[in-house]
Design a protein around this motif. Structure first.
Motif, PDB file in Angstrom:
ATOM      1  N   LYS A   1      47.510  48.465  20.858  1.00 20.60           N
ATOM      2  CA  LYS A   1      48.073  48.803  22.244  1.00 20.60           C
ATOM      3  C   LYS A   1      48.359  47.634  22.931  1.00 20.60           C
ATOM      4  O   LYS A   1      49.152  47.765  23.578  1.00 20.60           O
ATOM      5  N   CYS A   2      47.840  46.763  22.985  1.00 19.36           N
ATOM      6  CA  CYS A   2      48.178  45.422  23.592  1.00 19.36           C
ATOM      7  C   CYS A   2      49.795  45.026  23.223  1.00 19.36           C
ATOM      8  O   CYS A   2      50.494  44.568  24.013  1.00 19.36           O
ATOM      9  N   LYS A   3      50.048  44.942  21.837  1.00 15.44           N
ATOM     10  CA  LYS A   3      51.213  44.578  21.499  1.00 15.44           C
ATOM     11  C   LYS A   3      52.226  45.538  22.127  1.00 15.44           C
ATOM     12  O   LYS A   3      53.341  45.284  22.614  1.00 15.44           O
ATOM     13  N   GLU A   4      51.875  46.991  22.073  1.00 14.29           N
ATOM     14  CA  GLU A   4      52.880  48.009  22.648  1.00 14.29           C
ATOM     15  C   GLU A   4      53.060  47.764  24.025  1.00 14.29           C
ATOM     16  O   GLU A   4      54.208  48.026  24.540  1.00 14.29           O
TER      17      GLU A   4
ATOM     18  N   ILE B   1      34.772  52.518  24.792  1.00 11.28           N
ATOM     19  CA  ILE B   1      36.307  52.545  25.420  1.00 11.28           C
ATOM     20  C   ILE B   1      37.246  53.347  24.400  1.00 11.28           C
ATOM     21  O   ILE B   1      37.849  54.153  24.824  1.00 11.28           O
ATOM     22  N   GLU B   2      37.213  52.517  23.443  1.00  9.66           N
ATOM     23  CA  GLU B   2      38.384  53.374  22.392  1.00  9.66           C
ATOM     24  C   GLU B   2      38.055  54.752  21.816  1.00  9.66           C
ATOM     25  O   GLU B   2      39.168  55.514  21.770  1.00  9.66           O
TER      26      GLU B   2
ATOM     27  N   GLY C   1      38.170  47.629  17.826  1.00  8.80           N
ATOM     28  CA  GLY C   1      39.084  46.490  18.294  1.00  8.80           C
ATOM     29  C   GLY C   1      40.522  46.582  17.751  1.00  8.80           C
ATOM     30  O   GLY C   1      41.457  46.126  18.489  1.00  8.80           O
ATOM     31  N   ASP C   2      40.540  47.493  16.668  1.00  7.16           N
ATOM     32  CA  ASP C   2      41.761  47.397  16.072  1.00  7.16           C
ATOM     33  C   ASP C   2      42.808  48.183  16.762  1.00  7.16           C
ATOM     34  O   ASP C   2      43.924  47.983  17.075  1.00  7.16           O
ATOM     35  N   ILE C   3      42.531  49.149  17.379  1.00  4.05           N
ATOM     36  CA  ILE C   3      43.392  49.915  18.328  1.00  4.05           C
ATOM     37  C   ILE C   3      43.712  49.297  19.660  1.00  4.05           C
ATOM     38  O   ILE C   3      44.947  49.379  20.231  1.00  4.05           O
TER      39      ILE C   3
END
Length: 388
Positions: free
Chosen positions: A100-103, A381-382, A94-96
């Protein structure tokens, strides 16, 4: 060699004038060349031959699925047969996705260059957000132009004609999230193309098209309706803008919403091929007990849903007061909620589910559809989409 258990009771009424072979066995064609026994769905060339009324070389039957002799070069190299080829460094699932959501949220802004003649040129940002946050009224409406910039349409090409049959969600520069069912269809073969950046199928403005270079079903999916989730790797990266950008992924089991939105080009009823315009449908969540009652006749039939609706990796949602929820053409598309806005992240969705199956499609009221719960597959997924 004695016959092995790659066939069932159907053989009692079907007579094979040859030795019965199992999946993975070597087989021979009439010209003496060799092949390997594969399920019909795993051999696109034989699928095409059957459509042109050419009889295949049959090895046997596995359950209700035909096993055919398939040439090695027919096997789809782009279908991933392994989960992860290289070990991924230990990290918290979940961290990445959150990073990525922020990016990706930066691409909700249109960058405006100052006039070139200025002594000190500058760039300003303008938020271009077609979100209708008042959309939370149950029912279906046309989507706004940039309301779902992650929405993808998946195409198949069994002949000269391209058939656009499933939906998906752009989640990175080169990956689309969809259902495992949408990776391959018996009549149209493997997913070949992806289009994104548009709402109306006939309007090419801002539309981007990519070919599919790799198909990755979840390793536990086997057509029993569980783990119905998959990934499509695109041939070349997507350049993001206000019309095309990835969605965020729901990383936690708990969903702090009472309604969600499904989107897709599916029709309003089972007789329609699909809509030219992207539709958004607001759905209500159903409890796992309500969902199990709906599908109880199908549970444990033909090996599907043997454990019923499993809340850990499934979500049920539908419309209690109307007949239109999701329909054919919507499969693989997203079930989404608004991402909580912060000073840094605006105008984003969280994908909470992938459209898997349903019964309504304009036929029955108060029947929920079933979605694959994305948060249950975050690590998988990640590890594929962002491996380092």
């Amino acid at each position: 060699m004695s016959a092995r258990f790659c066939y069932n009771i159907f053989l009692s009424v079907v007579v094979f004038p040859f030795a019965i072979l199992c999946k993975g066995d070597k087989c021979s064609f009439k010209d003496g060349s060799e092949g390997k026994c594969k399920l019909l769905k795993e051999c696109p060339t034989v699928v095409q031959q059957i459509k042109t009324k050419v009889d295949p070389v049959i090895c046997g039957i596995n359950g209700t699925e035909l096993i055919v002799c398939c040439k090695d070069e027919d096997l789809m190299e782009m279908v991933s047969t392994t989960t992860i080829t290289n070990p991924v460094p230990s990290r918290t699932p979940g961290d990445i996705s959150k990073q990525k959501c922020k990016e990706y949220s930066e691409y909700a802004y249109e960058k405006i260059q100052s006039p070139a003649l200025l002594l000190y040129p500058y760039v300003t940002k303008k938020l271009e957000c077609d979100f209708q946050r008042n959309r939370l009224v149950v029912g279906s409406t046309l989507a706004a132009r940039r309301e779902f910039p992650h929405m993808a349409l998946i195409g198949y090409q069994p002949s000269d004609e391209i058939r656009w049959l499933c939906g998906g969600s752009l989640i990175s520069e080169n990956f689309v999230l969809t259902s495992a069912v949408c990776l391959f269809t018996m009549h149209d073969g493997y997913a070949k193309l992806v289009r994104i950046g548009f709402t109306n199928k006939t309007d090419p403005t801002h539309m981007l098209e990519r070919t599919v270079s790799e198909i990755i079903p979840h390793p536990e999916y086997n057509e029993n309706k569980y783990h119905d989730i998959g990934l499509l790797r695109l041939s070349t990266d997507i350049n993001f803008n206000t019309y095309v950008r990835p969605a965020c992924l729901q990383t936690e089991y708990y969903i702090p919403h009472i309604l969600a939105i499904a989107s897709g080009w599916g029709g309003f009823n089972i007789t329609e091929d699909g809509s030219n315009d992207l539709l958004a449908t607001v759905l209500e969540f159903y409890s796992v007990n309500e969902c199990n009652n709906t599908y109880k006749r199908g549970i444990a039939v033909r090996g599907k849903l043997k454990d019923g609706i499993v809340d850990d990796f499934m979500i049920c949602a539908g419309i209690s007061k109307s007949v239109r929820s999701t329909c054919q053409g919507d499969g693989g598309g997203p079930l989404q909620v608004y991402h909580q806005e912060t000073d840094e992240i605006k105008c984003m969705y969280d994908i909470i589910g992938v459209i898997s199956f349903g019964k309504a499609c304009g036929l029955v009221k108060n029947v929920p559809d079933v979605f694959t719960r994305v948060s249950a597959y975050i690590k998988w997924i990640e590890d594929i989409v962002w491996p380092v």
